[in-house]
Design a protein around this motif. Structure first.
Motif, short mmCIF file in Angstrom:
data_model
loop_
_atom_site.label_atom_id
_atom_site.label_comp_id
_atom_site.label_asym_id
_atom_site.label_seq_id
_atom_site.Cartn_x
_atom_site.Cartn_y
_atom_site.Cartn_z
N GLU A 160 0.81 -1.21 0.00
CA GLU A 160 0.00 0.00 0.00
C GLU A 160 0.84 1.26 0.00
O GLU A 160 0.51 2.25 -0.65
N ARG A 161 1.97 1.23 0.70
CA ARG A 161 2.81 2.43 0.78
C ARG A 161 3.37 2.80 -0.59
O ARG A 161 3.49 3.98 -0.93
N VAL A 162 3.67 1.79 -1.38
CA VAL A 162 4.20 2.05 -2.73
C VAL A 162 3.09 2.52 -3.66
O VAL A 162 3.24 3.51 -4.39
N ILE A 163 1.96 1.83 -3.63
CA ILE A 163 0.90 2.12 -4.58
C ILE A 163 0.24 3.47 -4.32
O ILE A 163 -0.24 4.14 -5.24
N LEU A 164 0.23 3.91 -3.06
CA LEU A 164 -0.37 5.22 -2.74
C LEU A 164 0.44 6.38 -3.31
O LEU A 164 -0.06 7.51 -3.38
N LYS A 165 1.66 6.13 -3.71
CA LYS A 165 2.48 7.18 -4.32
C LYS A 165 2.10 7.41 -5.79
O LYS A 165 2.48 8.42 -6.38
N GLU A 166 1.36 6.45 -6.36
CA GLU A 166 0.92 6.59 -7.75
C GLU A 166 -0.32 7.47 -7.82
O GLU A 166 -1.05 7.63 -6.84
N LYS A 167 -0.55 8.04 -8.99
CA LYS A 167 -1.77 8.80 -9.19
C LYS A 167 -2.97 7.86 -9.11
O LYS A 167 -2.93 6.76 -9.67
N THR A 168 -4.03 8.28 -8.42
CA THR A 168 -5.21 7.44 -8.26
C THR A 168 -5.73 6.93 -9.59
O THR A 168 -6.10 5.76 -9.73
N GLU A 169 -5.76 7.81 -10.61
CA GLU A 169 -6.33 7.43 -11.90
C GLU A 169 -5.43 6.48 -12.69
O GLU A 169 -5.84 5.96 -13.74
N ASP A 170 -4.22 6.21 -12.20
CA ASP A 170 -3.31 5.29 -12.88
C ASP A 170 -3.33 3.89 -12.28
O ASP A 170 -2.58 3.01 -12.70
N VAL A 171 -4.17 3.69 -11.26
CA VAL A 171 -4.20 2.41 -10.55
C VAL A 171 -5.59 1.80 -10.60
O VAL A 171 -6.59 2.49 -10.45
#
Length: 346
Positions: free
Chosen positions: A283-294
């Motif tokens: 989660e810590r890694v994925i939260l750094k991505e833009k919401t619309e890219d995940v």
């Protein structure tokens, strides 16, 4: 079909005039069922001649123009087809589709398995999930006014009949719930025929004096229809029709990041995703991505929501808004969440 006989039944009138996908609908019934009976109302557009090419059992009828309350003419015509089917086949199962409904070849095996299980459990009928397409082959309705599942298969040796505007059946005692899907295309058709059908069909529910008001109210409600993106498969029989009407959009992404665990999904499902998937359970890694890219296939923790200031991860609900709705399966909800990010599934 595992020793169970299955026979289709339907109704149609002026199918060409109103641009119903009736040839595709009846074609699907022919592929699934041992025989098909259709109540064919006297038409003005060559519908009877078109049906003759399909080599189906036709029951000619005349619609009573005086029956203009609650859409009861539709259940009356449905029961004409059902009664003829029972006369020919007093036992077995009947599978009902309206002229703007289809089943997919991808669901045929599941439907057959569910019939066997329903028979074993001594069920009277089977309900199926619904996809209601809204003015596009890539939007489905999720609002409260849309039925999330409905009865479409019934035992022919039970006292079951269509009623009201033929949305469902009554007289059953025990129901089996299938995860197979009915594709409802009533609101996706050639524009002029669609408008004519909407306006003309109000006659079967309302008196002439109320039609203008009813139509105006319906147009207002239509502008606020609650929908979500659907980039999943359609029945193969619809391919030509979809192509004529402009086809489907091209996939929006070649690769996408996914927050979730691929082990939660079948290999068949993952093979149908038309994009390269970069999975992460951190989660810590994925939260750094833009919401619309995940593609968010797992909920974010409370701490994650706090750290991301409560950012919306997905607008896809867990089920349709109707109180009768069953939650979508994990894989169907994932399909909608991939669709939300422009990823298509075969």
């Amino acid at each position: 079909m595992d020793a169970l006989s299955l026979h289709g039944f339907s109704l149609i009138r002026n199918g060409l005039k109103y641009d119903y996908p009736f040839r595709e609908s009846l074609g699907a019934l022919r592929l699934l069922c041992d025989s098909v009976v259709v109540a064919v109302g006297r038409s003005e557009d060559g519908t009877e001649q078109e049906l003759a090419r399909l080599n189906l059992e036709q029951v000619p009828t005349i619609w009573d123009e005086q029956k203009r309350q609650g859409g009861v003419i539709l259940s009356e015509q449905t029961n004409i087809a059902l009664n003829e089917l029972r006369r020919r086949h007093p036992k077995g199962w009947g599978f009902y589709l309206q002229a703007d409904e289809l089943i997919s070849e991808q669901d045929f095996a599941r439907i057959r398995q569910d019939l066997v299980e329903a028979e074993r459990l001594d069920c009277d009928c089977i309900s199926f999930r619904y996809l209601h397409f809204w003015q596009s082959y890539e939007r489905i309705c999720v609002g409260k006014r849309w039925y999330p599942q409905e009865i479409r298969a019934i035992r022919l040796d039970r006292s079951i009949e269509s009623y009201g505007d033929a949305q469902s059946f009554r007289g059953w005692k025990k129901k089996f719930e299938s995860d197979a899907v009915i594709y409802h295309y009533g609101h996706v058709r050639e524009a002029a025929a669609y408008e004519k059908k909407k306006n003309d069909f109000h006659r079967w529910w309302h008196p002439d004096a109320d039609l203008a008001q009813v139509i105006a109210r319906g147009e207002k409600d239509d502008r606020h229809e609650e929908t979500v993106t659907y980039l999943g498969p359609h029945p193969a029989l619809m391919d030509s029709r979809i192509g004529i009407q402009g086809g489907l959009s091209r996939p929006g992404r070649e690769s996408v990041k996914v927050f979730g665990d691929p082990r939660d999904y079948s290999r068949d499902f993952l093979d149908r995703v038309q994009a390269t998937l970069e999975w992460s359970q951190d989660e810590r890694v994925i939260l750094k991505e833009k919401t619309e890219d995940v593609v968010w296939l797992r909920p974010v923790s409370f701490l994650g929501r706090v750290l991301s200031f409560g950012a919306q991860r997905s607008t896809v609900p867990e089920k349709m808004a109707s109180p009768q709705a069953r939650p979508w399966s994990k894989e169907f909800q994932a399909l909608l969440r991939f669709s939300e990010r422009g990823v298509r599934l075969r």
